[in-house]
Design a protein around this motif. Structure first.
Motif, PDB file in Angstrom:
ATOM      1  N   VAL A  59       1.238  -1.092  -0.031  1.00 27.76           N
ATOM      2  CA  VAL A  59      -0.204  -0.264  -0.179  1.00 27.76           C
ATOM      3  C   VAL A  59       1.077   0.844  -0.122  1.00 27.76           C
ATOM      4  O   VAL A  59       2.106   1.264   0.553  1.00 27.76           O
ATOM      5  N   LYS A  60       0.261   2.524  -0.654  1.00 27.37           N
ATOM      6  CA  LYS A  60       1.123   3.304  -0.895  1.00 27.37           C
ATOM      7  C   LYS A  60       0.926   4.760   0.698  1.00 27.37           C
ATOM      8  O   LYS A  60      -0.568   4.766   0.576  1.00 27.37           O
ATOM      9  N   GLN A  61       1.245   5.192   0.927  1.00 27.62           N
ATOM     10  CA  GLN A  61       1.376   6.130   2.086  1.00 27.62           C
ATOM     11  C   GLN A  61       0.121   7.531   0.904  1.00 27.62           C
ATOM     12  O   GLN A  61      -0.393   8.188   1.849  1.00 27.62           O
ATOM     13  N   SER A  62       0.961   7.833  -0.148  1.00 29.39           N
ATOM     14  CA  SER A  62       0.212   9.170  -0.717  1.00 29.39           C
ATOM     15  C   SER A  62      -1.377   8.355  -1.242  1.00 29.39           C
ATOM     16  O   SER A  62      -1.916   9.302  -1.706  1.00 29.39           O
ATOM     17  N   ASP A  63      -1.642   6.985  -0.839  1.00 26.00           N
ATOM     18  CA  ASP A  63      -3.246   6.654  -1.571  1.00 26.00           C
ATOM     19  C   ASP A  63      -3.898   7.155   0.427  1.00 26.00           C
ATOM     20  O   ASP A  63      -5.228   7.071   0.302  1.00 26.00           O
ATOM     21  N   TYR A  64      -3.141   7.286   0.910  1.00 28.13           N
ATOM     22  CA  TYR A  64      -4.161   7.145   2.213  1.00 28.13           C
ATOM     23  C   TYR A  64      -5.164   8.852   2.955  1.00 28.13           C
ATOM     24  O   TYR A  64      -6.619   7.952   3.482  1.00 28.13           O
ATOM     25  N   SER A  65      -4.734   9.917   2.141  1.00 25.84           N
ATOM     26  CA  SER A  65      -6.209  10.680   2.617  1.00 25.84           C
ATOM     27  C   SER A  65      -6.713  10.428   1.745  1.00 25.84           C
ATOM     28  O   SER A  65      -8.457  10.292   2.255  1.00 25.84           O
ATOM     29  N   GLY A  66      -7.050   9.864   0.600  1.00 25.48           N
ATOM     30  CA  GLY A  66      -8.115   9.307  -0.217  1.00 25.48           C
ATOM     31  C   GLY A  66      -8.734   7.962   1.303  1.00 25.48           C
ATOM     32  O   GLY A  66     -10.443   8.269   0.347  1.00 25.48           O
ATOM     33  N   GLN A  67      -8.429   7.721   0.590  1.00 26.18           N
ATOM     34  CA  GLN A  67      -8.995   6.530   1.793  1.00 26.18           C
ATOM     35  C   GLN A  67      -9.700   6.787   2.900  1.00 26.18           C
ATOM     36  O   GLN A  67     -10.473   6.648   3.413  1.00 26.18           O
ATOM     37  N   GLN A 106      -1.980  17.158   1.844  1.00 25.80           N
ATOM     38  CA  GLN A 106      -3.509  16.092   2.120  1.00 25.80           C
ATOM     39  C   GLN A 106      -4.123  15.819   3.995  1.00 25.80           C
ATOM     40  O   GLN A 106      -5.523  15.802   4.270  1.00 25.80           O
ATOM     41  N   ALA A 320      -7.087  -0.743   3.069  1.00 27.73           N
ATOM     42  CA  ALA A 320      -7.823   0.018   2.223  1.00 27.73           C
ATOM     43  C   ALA A 320      -8.562  -0.502   1.489  1.00 27.73           C
ATOM     44  O   ALA A 320      -9.087  -0.649   0.956  1.00 27.73           O
ATOM     45  N   ALA A 324     -12.235   0.422  -0.273  1.00 32.70           N
ATOM     46  CA  ALA A 324     -11.922  -0.132  -1.553  1.00 32.70           C
ATOM     47  C   ALA A 324     -13.280  -1.254  -1.518  1.00 32.70           C
ATOM     48  O   ALA A 324     -13.952  -0.396  -2.767  1.00 32.70           O
TER      49      ALA A 324
END
Length: 406
Positions: A59-67, A106, A320, A324
């Motif tokens: 998993v990517k740290q950069s995706d966290y705010s959207g989750q 973020q 995540a 999703a």
């Protein structure tokens, strides 16, 4: 937020709450906790649910705010569908981990999503935790401009050798800089300390208190170091590499902190927290102690609405995946019965300076108060006014006081 999750009942995929959760909800505040589970390094004493870059596994740290934003929207729908009163957020708290490892944009994205989803009360308190080496003046200014009102810096100590034992990476000389930048941005400042680190002396602790007072924050938290099983520090103590913290020394350190802070104009309002004025207390944490509702966002986060408590899956990858799929990220939950609710009410309110009214105690436990006063654990004049207020000795023995009241 300890990393070991409780054992509870299965949580439904739709997240719906029992009907009891709606009861009297309009009379309680609603807070939001956003867990940011990332750290640059893992400190040896910490057992929180946090992950370094090498531990994220797919998993990517950069995706966290959207989750996190997706869980906010999911949570608002769950509360509405469960019949819980629609309330604007009284407080928002970004904790971790290190929230300020994320780009400021973020954090702002998540904050704006919380506002758009629930709305903010007119005087909403909005806090982020921060490591001193994870922010600069521009970053703090961007947070303030976006609506943050408060920053809580993990100072822990002003003594380099103590920080090294804790495996904290910041330079203590950076504290005055970040405090000044935060104040210039218009943010309230809390400085958070840990006392009782192996090898820390009373003189070391006094130096840390000196540094805190020189920086003139509005709020101070000071927590005794607890050696948690499974941590690196616990292994070091078991092997004899470092000495186990001394309970007597920790008590002396607490007494010194209380005296020094009181002399500087601070008043304790919870066993481990002091503020210069009532307005500078952490209203988010008071919400926990006073039994208000909160929704916890993120891996391992805990939530509490009405008499229902639940906790999310631990790992960011599992979190995540649930998000999703449009499912609740809850791993389990429990419904609090009347006996447990009363025990927790007393346990929490006894820690708060003006929290526990004596008339709210059952008669057989009110009879214990005279003995607690005689033992020097409860303030006599406050009891005559109808409130249970712990003395300094009572704060050091708060759990023992609670056992006599339950």
């Amino acid at each position: 937020m300890p990393s070991i999750l409780p054992v509870g009942d299965p949580a439904p995929a739709d997240g719906l709450l029992p009907a009891e959760g709606a009861a009297s909800s309009a009379t309680r505040d609603l807070g939001l906790y956003v867990h940011v589970p990332f750290c640059r390094v893992r400190c040896g004493y910490c057992d929180f649910n946090t992950y370094t870059a090498t531990e994220l596994r797919g998993v990517k740290q950069s995706d966290y705010s959207g989750q996190a934003v997706a869980e906010m929207r999911f949570g608002a729908e769950v509360l509405r569908a469960s019949g819980v009163a629609d309330r604007a957020l009284s407080t928002v708290f970004f904790g971790g981990g290190t929230p300020t490892l994320l780009p400021s944009a973020q954090l702002v994205q998540m904050l704006h999503a919380a506002r758009d989803t629930w709305g903010f009360a007119p005087d909403a308190e909005i806090t982020t935790e921060a490591n001193p080496d994870s922010v600069d003046a521009r970053y703090l200014g961007e947070l303030a401009e976006a609506g943050f009102t408060r920053v809580s810096f993990g100072m822990q100590s002003a003594v380099p050798s103590v920080l090294a034992t804790l495996e904290r990476t910041h330079d203590p000389e950076r504290i005055p800089l970040v405090v000044r930048w935060a104040k210039e941005a218009g943010l309230e400042v809390s400085l958070d300390l840990i006392y009782g680190t192996p090898g820390e002396t009373l003189d070391d602790w006094s130096r840390s208190l000196d540094a805190v007072l020189e920086n003139e924050p509005g709020h101070v938290s000071a927590y005794a170091l607890i050696v948690e099983e499974g941590t690196k520090l616990a292994r070091q103590i078991r092997s004899g590499e470092v000495a186990e913290p001394s309970d007597d020394l920790q008590a002396d350190m607490y007494g010194l902190a209380d005296a020094r802070l009181a002399d500087a104009g601070f008043q304790w309002y919870e066993v481990s927290n002091w503020a210069r004025t009532p307005d500078q207390r952490s209203r988010h944490n008071l919400g926990y102690w006073l039994g208000h509702d909160w929704w916890g966002i993120g891996p391992g986060s805990h939530s509490y609405v009405g008499d229902t408590r639940w906790w999310n899956v631990k790992h960011p990858a599992a979190y995540a995946q649930r998000i999703a799929a449009g499912e609740s990220p809850a791993a389990g939950r429990e419904t609090i019965d009347a006996e447990t609710r009363e025990l927790e009410r007393i346990l929490l309110l006894a820690r708060v300076r003006d929290g526990l009214g004596l008339r709210s105690l059952a008669p057989e436990f009110r009879q214990e108060v005279a003995g607690l006063i005689a033992d020097g654990l409860v303030d006599g004049p406050a009891a005559l006014r109808g409130s249970l207020v712990l003395t300094l000795s009572g704060r050091l023995l708060a759990d023992a006081v609670v056992r006599r009241l339950t």
